[in-house]
Design an enzyme around this catalytic site. Structure first.
Site: not given
Ligand SMILES: O=P(O)(O)OC[C@H]1O[C@H](OP(=O)(O)OP(=O)(O)O)[C@H](O)[C@@H]1O
Ligand SMILES: Nc1ncnc2[nH]cnc12
Length: 173
Positions: A61, A98
């Site tokens: 994203r 986590e």
């Molecule tokens: O601060 P953190 O606890 O590390 O979490 C934040 C990350 O989690 C989500 O990514 P996700 O792994 O869901 O991947 P995506 O962007 O491919 O959906 C979001 O886009 C961040 O990259």
């Molecule tokens: N609550 C949340 N919503 C969307 N993206 C996330 N990435 C980590 N936590 C999230």
């Protein structure tokens, strides 16, 4: 658009992807040209005069607005990806989730030690992802000028993990 208006383009999805998590869905923001443009301008505002050479977007994203921000700042765009996706010589950084661990990677020749870098992702939650991104940039010798996020989940204190005073998030929850 002000931040109150922009916040209407983020949808809360309770109990996704698992029980107890309120997922912040940016799909409505992506769907609106006006909201995208406004969000892009808000994301780059603190960095307009900071000589940003490269915007880094974190998979997946972080790619969406990262590219728009690079256009708006006349900067390069570089992908930071999940493991096994990038060809050529890469640098890897493992980080804590986590439960368990994950890894981010960058192409070694995508940054030079002279580059001023802005790291972008959609959400700052625990900060593990963003801290790993910082570590990867440090390994190339480039300078992380700051971070720009669409959403920061303040209660998870991700900001505390990032050794940088320039952490800017548009919407706080
Ligand atoms: O601060 P953190 O606890 O590390 O979490 C934040 C990350 O989690 C989500 O990514 P996700 O792994 O869901 O991947 P995506 O962007 O491919 O959906 C979001 O886009 C961040 O990259
Ligand atoms: N609550 C949340 N919503 C969307 N993206 C996330 N990435 C980590 N936590 C999230």
């Amino acid at each position: 658009m002000n931040n109150t208006t922009l916040s209407k383009f983020i949808k809360d999805i309770p109990n996704f992807p698992k029980e107890g998590i309120v997922f912040k869905d940016i799909s409505p923001l992506l769907a609106s040209k006006e909201a995208r443009e406004s969000m892009t301008q808000s994301l780059i505002a603190p960095y307009k005069d900071k000589n940003i050479d490269v915007v880094i977007g974190i998979e997946s994203r972080g790619f969406l607005f990262g590219m728009l921000m690079a256009d708006a700042l006349n900067a390069k765009f570089v992908m930071m990806r999940k493991p096994g996706k990038l060809p050529g010589e890469i640098i890897s950084q493992e980080y804590q989730l986590e439960y368990g661990t994950d890894t981010l990677e960058i192409q070694k020749d995508s940054l030079s030690s002279r580059d001023n870098v802005l790291i972008h992702d959609d959400v700052l939650a625990t900060g593990g992802t963003a801290a790993a991104a910082l570590s990867l940039v440090e390994q190339t010798g480039a300078t992380t000028v700051g971070y720009s996020f669409i959403i920061e989940l303040d209660f998870l204190k991700g900001k505390d993990l990032l050794k940088n005073p320039n952490v800017h998030s548009i919407l706080h929850y």
